[in-house]
Design an enzyme around this catalytic site. Structure first.
Site, PDB file in Angstrom:
ATOM      1  N   ARG A  31       0.828  -1.207   0.000  1.00 33.09           N
ATOM      2  CA  ARG A  31       0.000   0.000   0.000  1.00 33.09           C
ATOM      3  C   ARG A  31       0.867   1.263   0.000  1.00 33.09           C
ATOM      4  O   ARG A  31       0.587   2.229  -0.714  1.00 33.09           O
ATOM      5  CB  ARG A  31      -0.909   0.003   1.254  1.00 33.09           C
ATOM      6  N   GLY A  53      -9.112  12.680   7.622  1.00 30.29           N
ATOM      7  CA  GLY A  53     -10.219  11.777   7.960  1.00 30.29           C
ATOM      8  C   GLY A  53     -10.927  11.284   6.719  1.00 30.29           C
ATOM      9  O   GLY A  53     -10.508  11.573   5.595  1.00 30.29           O
ATOM     10  N   ASN A  58     -13.020  16.941  -2.657  1.00 30.37           N
ATOM     11  CA  ASN A  58     -13.750  15.713  -2.931  1.00 30.37           C
ATOM     12  C   ASN A  58     -15.232  16.023  -3.070  1.00 30.37           C
ATOM     13  O   ASN A  58     -15.742  16.970  -2.482  1.00 30.37           O
ATOM     14  CB  ASN A  58     -13.547  14.719  -1.770  1.00 30.37           C
ATOM     15  N   THR A  59     -15.916  15.214  -3.867  1.00 27.17           N
ATOM     16  CA  THR A  59     -17.369  15.297  -3.931  1.00 27.17           C
ATOM     17  C   THR A  59     -17.932  14.028  -3.314  1.00 27.17           C
ATOM     18  O   THR A  59     -17.455  12.928  -3.572  1.00 27.17           O
ATOM     19  CB  THR A  59     -17.898  15.475  -5.368  1.00 27.17           C
ATOM     20  N   HIS A  60     -18.936  14.212  -2.425  1.00 29.96           N
ATOM     21  CA  HIS A  60     -19.526  13.065  -1.724  1.00 29.96           C
ATOM     22  C   HIS A  60     -21.045  13.112  -1.920  1.00 29.96           C
ATOM     23  O   HIS A  60     -21.647  14.185  -1.752  1.00 29.96           O
ATOM     24  CB  HIS A  60     -19.179  13.135  -0.226  1.00 29.96           C
ATOM     25  N   ASP A  83      -9.289  16.151   4.224  1.00 26.55           N
ATOM     26  CA  ASP A  83      -8.313  16.167   5.319  1.00 26.55           C
ATOM     27  C   ASP A  83      -7.974  14.712   5.650  1.00 26.55           C
ATOM     28  O   ASP A  83      -8.351  13.788   4.928  1.00 26.55           O
ATOM     29  CB  ASP A  83      -8.839  16.951   6.530  1.00 26.55           C
ATOM     30  N   ILE A 124      -8.677   5.708   0.033  1.00 27.29           N
ATOM     31  CA  ILE A 124      -8.284   6.720   1.014  1.00 27.29           C
ATOM     32  C   ILE A 124      -6.855   7.168   0.684  1.00 27.29           C
ATOM     33  O   ILE A 124      -5.969   6.323   0.515  1.00 27.29           O
ATOM     34  CB  ILE A 124      -8.311   6.136   2.445  1.00 27.29           C
ATOM     35  N   LEU A 125      -6.654   8.454   0.558  1.00 29.66           N
ATOM     36  CA  LEU A 125      -5.319   8.971   0.261  1.00 29.66           C
ATOM     37  C   LEU A 125      -4.587   9.229   1.582  1.00 29.66           C
ATOM     38  O   LEU A 125      -5.187   9.680   2.559  1.00 29.66           O
ATOM     39  CB  LEU A 125      -5.434  10.249  -0.559  1.00 29.66           C
TER      40      LEU A 125
HETATM   41  C1  GRF Z   1     -20.291  10.036  -7.345  1.00 29.42           C
HETATM   42  O1  GRF Z   1     -21.614  10.151  -6.844  1.00 29.42           O
HETATM   43  C2  GRF Z   1     -19.302  10.235  -6.224  1.00 29.42           C
HETATM   44  O2  GRF Z   1     -19.708  11.207  -5.283  1.00 29.42           O
HETATM   45  C3  GRF Z   1     -19.314   8.877  -5.592  1.00 29.42           C
HETATM   46  O3  GRF Z   1     -19.332   7.965  -6.672  1.00 29.42           O
HETATM   47  C4  GRF Z   1     -19.986   8.605  -7.775  1.00 29.42           C
HETATM   48  C5  GRF Z   1     -19.026   8.580  -8.941  1.00 29.42           C
HETATM   49  O4  GRF Z   1     -19.765   8.806 -10.084  1.00 29.42           O
HETATM   50  N1  GRF Z   1     -18.160   8.679  -4.751  1.00 29.42           N
HETATM   51  P1  GRF Z   1     -18.979   9.071 -11.496  1.00 29.42           P
HETATM   52  O5  GRF Z   1     -17.885   8.015 -11.608  1.00 29.42           O
HETATM   53  O6  GRF Z   1     -18.416  10.455 -11.426  1.00 29.42           O
HETATM   54  O7  GRF Z   1     -20.077   8.919 -12.516  1.00 29.42           O
END
Ligand code: GRF
Length: 199
Positions: free
Chosen positions: A64, A142, A106-108, A140, A91-92
């Site tokens: 890893r 976490g 990041n987008t969640h 961050d 996880i980075l």
């Molecule tokens: C997104 O909803 C992201 O937030 C989540 O997985 C999805 C990825 O979708 N972690 P894509 O690969 O960008 O279509």
């Protein structure tokens, strides 16, 4: 600004950024795409858009730590101003984040701090919330815990199951990510404690 996008899956968020960056006024360009999966659709999207892409697969590394070093170097090569995680499922390490301090976002697909982790959509559905959404945040050390930059709300419908809800979230998520990344790239980001503000 130079963006490097990390993605593990199909890359619809990446596709939205690649469409946006065609406009000079956007103020940011995706200069590289990195995936942990050689078969990720995101890599095909990058190639089709003429953007350099590279797969850094754990299978190619002894352990890893070696993989983490590999992905750090792969991203560094592009000299990013911002590193955008768009459906990146690993996880980075703190070492990776230390190379790009305060520059990884990041987008969640949930309204953090609710429902962090790899199953945010499933967890929100199971909990029975009537409103969920998506969050763009600074990464961050976490998991999904960094300062929040932007959020969008998405209703949960009574007959929703995971994929329908996730697709509805992704519609909002793609536009939130494009808008937020563009504004951060053009105007900058100020973080004071847990509070992040653009400009
Ligand atoms: C997104 O909803 C992201 O937030 C989540 O997985 C999805 C990825 O979708 N972690 P894509 O690969 O960008 O279509």
């Amino acid at each position: 600004a130079r963006l490097v996008v990390l993605a593990s899956g199909g890359g619809s968020n990446l596709a939205a950024l690649l469409a946006a960056h065609e406009d000079e006024a956007y103020g940011a360009r995706v200069v590289g795409v990195v995936s942990d999966r050689p078969d990720a659709g995101a890599l095909d999207l990058a190639r089709d858009a003429g953007v350099t892409s590279v797969a850094v697969s754990p299978a190619d590394f002894a352990d890893r730590a070696a993989w983490d070093q590999g992905i750090t170097e792969a991203v560094e090569v592009f000299r990013p101003d911002w590193v955008v995680l768009a459906g990146f499922m690993r996880i980075l390490s703190p070492d990776f984040l230390a190379r790009f301090p305060g520059r990884v976002v990041n987008t969640h697909p949930a309204l953090l701090p609710a429902f962090p982790g790899a199953h945010g959509v499933r967890d929100a559905l199971a909990y029975g919330v009537k409103m969920t959404g998506c969050t763009v945040h600074v990464v961050d050390d976490g998991v999904d815990t960094g300062p929040i930059i932007a959020q969008a709300a998405v209703p949960v419908l009574d007959d929703d199951e995971e994929s329908a809800l996730h697709e509805r979230i992704k519609v909002a998520e793609r536009s939130l990510l494009v808008e937020t990344v563009g504004r951060v790239a053009r105007e900058g980001l100020r973080v004071e404690g847990r509070r992040a503000a653009i400009g």
